[in-house]
Design an enzyme around this catalytic site. Sequence first.
Site, PDB file in Angstrom:
ATOM      1  N   HIS B 500       0.848  -1.188   0.000  1.00 16.95           N
ATOM      2  CA  HIS B 500       0.000   0.000   0.000  1.00 16.95           C
ATOM      3  C   HIS B 500       0.886   1.242   0.000  1.00 16.95           C
ATOM      4  O   HIS B 500       0.821   2.065   0.899  1.00 16.95           O
ATOM      5  CB  HIS B 500      -0.935   0.013   1.214  1.00 16.95           C
ATOM      6  CG  HIS B 500      -1.808  -1.206   1.296  1.00 16.95           C
ATOM      7  ND1 HIS B 500      -2.579  -1.506   2.386  1.00 16.95           N
ATOM      8  CD2 HIS B 500      -2.048  -2.195   0.399  1.00 16.95           C
ATOM      9  CE1 HIS B 500      -3.247  -2.638   2.164  1.00 16.95           C
ATOM     10  NE2 HIS B 500      -2.931  -3.074   0.962  1.00 16.95           N
TER      11      HIS B 500
HETATM   12  C1  LIG Z   1      -0.298  -9.361  -2.300  1.00 19.04           C
HETATM   13  C2  LIG Z   1      -1.018  -8.066  -2.512  1.00 19.04           C
HETATM   14  C3  LIG Z   1      -2.277  -7.877  -1.952  1.00 19.04           C
HETATM   15  C4  LIG Z   1      -2.957  -6.677  -2.148  1.00 19.04           C
HETATM   16  N1  LIG Z   1      -4.200  -6.543  -1.618  1.00 19.04           N
HETATM   17  C5  LIG Z   1      -4.895  -5.395  -1.791  1.00 19.04           C
HETATM   18  C6  LIG Z   1      -6.201  -5.237  -1.277  1.00 19.04           C
HETATM   19  O1  LIG Z   1      -6.762  -6.141  -0.690  1.00 19.04           O
HETATM   20  N2  LIG Z   1      -6.844  -4.065  -1.458  1.00 19.04           N
HETATM   21  C7  LIG Z   1      -6.261  -3.038  -2.119  1.00 19.04           C
HETATM   22  O2  LIG Z   1      -6.895  -1.989  -2.243  1.00 19.04           O
HETATM   23  N3  LIG Z   1      -5.018  -3.161  -2.631  1.00 19.04           N
HETATM   24  C8  LIG Z   1      -4.324  -4.312  -2.483  1.00 19.04           C
HETATM   25  N4  LIG Z   1      -3.071  -4.446  -3.006  1.00 19.04           N
HETATM   26  C9  LIG Z   1      -2.529  -3.326  -3.753  1.00 19.04           C
HETATM   27  C10 LIG Z   1      -3.068  -3.329  -5.160  1.00 19.04           C
HETATM   28  O3  LIG Z   1      -2.698  -4.502  -5.810  1.00 19.04           O
HETATM   29  C11 LIG Z   1      -2.527  -2.120  -5.902  1.00 19.04           C
HETATM   30  O4  LIG Z   1      -2.939  -0.962  -5.223  1.00 19.04           O
HETATM   31  C12 LIG Z   1      -3.032  -2.007  -7.319  1.00 19.04           C
HETATM   32  O5  LIG Z   1      -3.047  -3.227  -7.985  1.00 19.04           O
HETATM   33  C13 LIG Z   1      -2.176  -0.989  -8.044  1.00 19.04           C
HETATM   34  O6  LIG Z   1      -2.618  -0.822  -9.356  1.00 19.04           O
HETATM   35  P1  LIG Z   1      -1.735   0.004 -10.380  1.00 19.04           P
HETATM   36  O7  LIG Z   1      -2.393  -0.130 -11.684  1.00 19.04           O
HETATM   37  O8  LIG Z   1      -1.487   1.358  -9.847  1.00 19.04           O
HETATM   38  O9  LIG Z   1      -0.321  -0.700 -10.359  1.00 19.04           O
HETATM   39  P2  LIG Z   1       0.095  -2.189 -10.780  1.00 19.04           P
HETATM   40  O10 LIG Z   1      -1.014  -3.122 -10.618  1.00 19.04           O
HETATM   41  O11 LIG Z   1       1.357  -2.460 -10.072  1.00 19.04           O
HETATM   42  O12 LIG Z   1       0.349  -2.058 -12.334  1.00 19.04           O
HETATM   43  C14 LIG Z   1       1.452  -1.409 -12.847  1.00 19.04           C
HETATM   44  C15 LIG Z   1       1.875  -2.133 -14.093  1.00 19.04           C
HETATM   45  O13 LIG Z   1       2.893  -1.383 -14.712  1.00 19.04           O
HETATM   46  C16 LIG Z   1       3.898  -2.240 -15.191  1.00 19.04           C
HETATM   47  N5  LIG Z   1       5.139  -1.474 -15.262  1.00 19.04           N
HETATM   48  C17 LIG Z   1       5.875  -0.971 -14.253  1.00 19.04           C
HETATM   49  N6  LIG Z   1       6.940  -0.319 -14.717  1.00 19.04           N
HETATM   50  C18 LIG Z   1       6.889  -0.397 -16.060  1.00 19.04           C
HETATM   51  C19 LIG Z   1       7.718   0.109 -17.096  1.00 19.04           C
HETATM   52  N7  LIG Z   1       8.813   0.812 -16.831  1.00 19.04           N
HETATM   53  N8  LIG Z   1       7.360  -0.155 -18.384  1.00 19.04           N
HETATM   54  C20 LIG Z   1       6.244  -0.882 -18.665  1.00 19.04           C
HETATM   55  N9  LIG Z   1       5.430  -1.374 -17.726  1.00 19.04           N
HETATM   56  C21 LIG Z   1       5.744  -1.127 -16.422  1.00 19.04           C
HETATM   57  C22 LIG Z   1       3.936  -3.346 -14.174  1.00 19.04           C
HETATM   58  O14 LIG Z   1       4.507  -4.507 -14.725  1.00 19.04           O
HETATM   59  C23 LIG Z   1       2.477  -3.500 -13.809  1.00 19.04           C
HETATM   60  O15 LIG Z   1       1.830  -4.453 -14.606  1.00 19.04           O
HETATM   61  C24 LIG Z   1      -2.367  -5.635  -2.860  1.00 19.04           C
HETATM   62  C25 LIG Z   1      -1.104  -5.817  -3.424  1.00 19.04           C
HETATM   63  C26 LIG Z   1      -0.430  -7.016  -3.262  1.00 19.04           C
HETATM   64  C27 LIG Z   1       0.890  -7.190  -3.885  1.00 19.04           C
END
Ligand SMILES: Cc1cc2nc3c(=O)[nH]c(=O)nc-3n(C[C@H](O)[C@H](O)[C@H](O)COP(=O)(O)OP(=O)(O)OC[C@H]3O[C@@H](n4cnc5c(N)ncnc54)[C@H](O)[C@@H]3O)c2cc1C
Lengths: 246, 570
Positions: B500
């Site tokens: 988080h």
């Molecule tokens: C085990 C676990 C449990 C969780 N449980 C919860 C929960 O219960 N409730 C909750 O609210 N949140 C939870 N979270 C957090 C939640 O997963 C994240 O807040 C959310 O998925 C973030 O979404 P995002 O799209 O911002 O980032 P991400 O899902 O991290 O997506 C970012 C993407 O960008 C890609 N990327 C990164 N850098 C580059 C680059 N330079 N070039 C190309 N691609 C790139 C990555 O590969 C990734 O696919 C949890 C996280 C984990 C790990």
Amino acid sequence: MANEEKDSKISRRKFVKNSGYVAGGVVGGGLLGSLLGVNFKGSEQTSTAPVKEAKFNQALMYFTRQADFKTLGAATERIFPEDDNGPGALALGVPYFIDHQLAGSYGRNDQEYMQGPFHDGTAFQGLQSPLKRHEIFMQGIRALEKESQSDFNDSFTSLEGEQQDKILQKFEDDKVKLKGVKASEFFDLLRSATLAGAYSDPLYGGNEDMAGWKMKEYPGSQMSYINEIEEEDFVEMKPSALHEHL
Amino acid sequence: MANELPKVPVVIVGMGWAGGIIASELTKAGIEVVGLERGKERKTSDYYMVHDELRYALRYEMMKDLSKETLTFRNTEKMRALPMRTYGTFLDGTGVGGAGSHWNGQNYRFLPYDFEIASKTVEKYGKNKIPDGMALQDWGITYDELEPYYDKYEKMAGISGEEVPIYGKRSAPYPTKPMLKTPVLEMFEKATKKLGYNPYMVPSANLSENYTNPDGIARGACQYCAFCERFGCEYGAKADPIVTVLPVAEKTGKLDLRTHANVIEILHDGNKASGVRYVNPVTREEFIQPADVVVLSSYVFNNVKLLLASNLGKAYDSKTGQGVIGKNYAYQITGESSLGFFKDKFNLYAGAGALGMEIPEYTGDNFDHTDLDFIHGAGIRMFQYGNRPISNNFVPDGTATWGKEFKQTSIKYANSWLKVAVQGASMPWRTNYLDLDPTYKDTYGVPLLRMTYDYTEQDHNLTKYMAKQTAPIMEEMGAEIIETTGSLEPLDVAPYINTHNTGGVIMGEDPATSAVNSYLQMWDAENVFVAGASAFPHNSSFNPTGTLGALSYRSAEGIEKYLKNGGSLV
Ligand SMILES: Cc1cc2nc3c(=O)[nH]c(=O)nc-3n(C[C@H](O)[C@H](O)[C@H](O)COP(=O)(O)OP(=O)(O)OC[C@H]3O[C@@H](n4cnc5c(N)ncnc54)[C@H](O)[C@@H]3O)c2cc1C
Ligand code: SF4
């Protein structure tokens, strides 16, 4: 039971008879002894245990010296000993599990950041060793033997359980010096790998017959608990492993 | 030599929740989008062998490959930052779906208080309530303004839950009913009710029932299979971008999703971006993708890192407090809990990632802080994730940690321990921030991100206060042995805490103190949008994804407007 015991004796004799190496005196008793230990572990440890089919994956893919593998085995058994609940690390196949893990990406730190420079960190900065896990294990296991020789004048595998614990405790307490890694870091890896071997899916070579899971009444990899999730009473289930999902 | 590709209207960096939502909204509106994702393609059929604790939970099958990229960490500026070499306090996702494929699915809204936290604190308690060094600020948007986007996000994901009267007003009920209340959750419910609280079922993205969303996506109900967090859902019951927004985007034919595309630079002239440069991590080929709009949705860490490494926006300087990129990095305060060991055995091998209950009374400013030495609050909660055996070795204090006694005791309690845990809000501090590491680099030669973070007095005080509230609940539940932890060590990068992470590219009203506006559009480069929890000026006590999902919907709307009219959206 009687039958099984008989079978085990037969197959053991058969093995010796068929073993040209021994007859020709090419290899010393060390190999024979340990092969017997490996292949007939069940029958050597408890004469009433059933003999199972040959387990071809119970062989070494990382360790080269049997002595190291045996030290590892003895150490894991102290961490997770056989007791009234059920088998310990040895009978669960934990040493094979660790051997196989060390040969793969876990042992080689394939997914870890291993670029320098390396510096000692604080207690809050995580593992900073330049060594890969397989190197840590190898060094740690040889150091177990060395400590055993210097403290008890005997091999680690020949010590009494309590003496082995004393040696392991020295590692956990950082009373032994290793190169490039702390003894306690080796001990932590050893402990966590032992537990992983006891409880991971049997596909990896440990948790033999799902016996680790059975001790915890853990049902393994079921597809659904929709029928159990609201049950007040504890529901015992026959465990299932990934093998069944193929 | 980089291979320059034809220009497109929008390029999105990262295909997790933030990138997936924006891709889906824009392509539905008929806009051509290129999605760049550093990891591999993922489908539900990849999850059939997923009930494997070793591979997924301990060896991080679905997480970022640290050998390619990690971050460096130090608690204070006086320390030398060192790389997080192994996992790990937080687990960043990689591959299509990002961390949205292996999250728990605990899905909340933040409180109306959160969005106006600085003004409301001053209004109620006076200026002195905000201690020196705490970089508290309003978000530049109110709860009421964000509500329609929360609603849209929740309907897309099919969130299962029940209304909480003291939280923000909802324009519609949850799309699906709460998860099943298990016997141990009933114990928590009974205990907390007896103590005068109003417990509620945690809103969940593990579907409680079959559901078809407004995009026409139909998904089946959760099976409580207990391989949820860190695992992908083979049923598609857990909301995951690969079973919700991404198929919708793909169906339009307007999404060109390229996997194995790791962006290493945003190309720009100081005011406007012209595209991005990326490398295929497998073949090491390099490409330039020109675009009218660049969307960063590469998670908190890489949103900050890419901006700093590309020298776009003003880097934060902790000495002067000036600059914005990297500022207000916050986390989550979770050092307090009561662990209870019971005589009875429960079916704790079963569970789901978001199967839990919580009490709302200690969240936000829902309790009086006049005589308290901290602001904000925490959720006091209990979950039933399903205990997996390698990690399930809890023993009462004083028990040996290996050997006969350990084995016996850990087996004895394998199905007999419960935890009343606290998830606390994390305030921003001038001394907690992200910048580039001067020494360590990733596999592409780009500096690693450096995190400087430690808990503060506020966090310690909150922890002590909340820990005290957990013990009576556990007593009421009838545990045989109760152990209450009420202190925070410095943040330790080794054991998992949670993922988080927030801040670093924060939103706000003022370009001097924020990096993006309430559409997540950069003040310093109007055709760059930075989506994710990186936009949070502080972190609430609630898990972040619901809020970053809502903000992503709003951002998509902003991008559409920008493509039509150009200019600043506020
Ligand atoms: C085990 C676990 C449990 C969780 N449980 C919860 C929960 O219960 N409730 C909750 O609210 N949140 C939870 N979270 C957090 C939640 O997963 C994240 O807040 C959310 O998925 C973030 O979404 P995002 O799209 O911002 O980032 P991400 O899902 O991290 O997506 C970012 C993407 O960008 C890609 N990327 C990164 N850098 C580059 C680059 N330079 N070039 C190309 N691609 C790139 C990555 O590969 C990734 O696919 C949890 C996280 C984990 C790990
Ligand atoms: S617990 Fe439910 S949502 Fe989670 S992976 Fe299993 S079936 Fe899917």
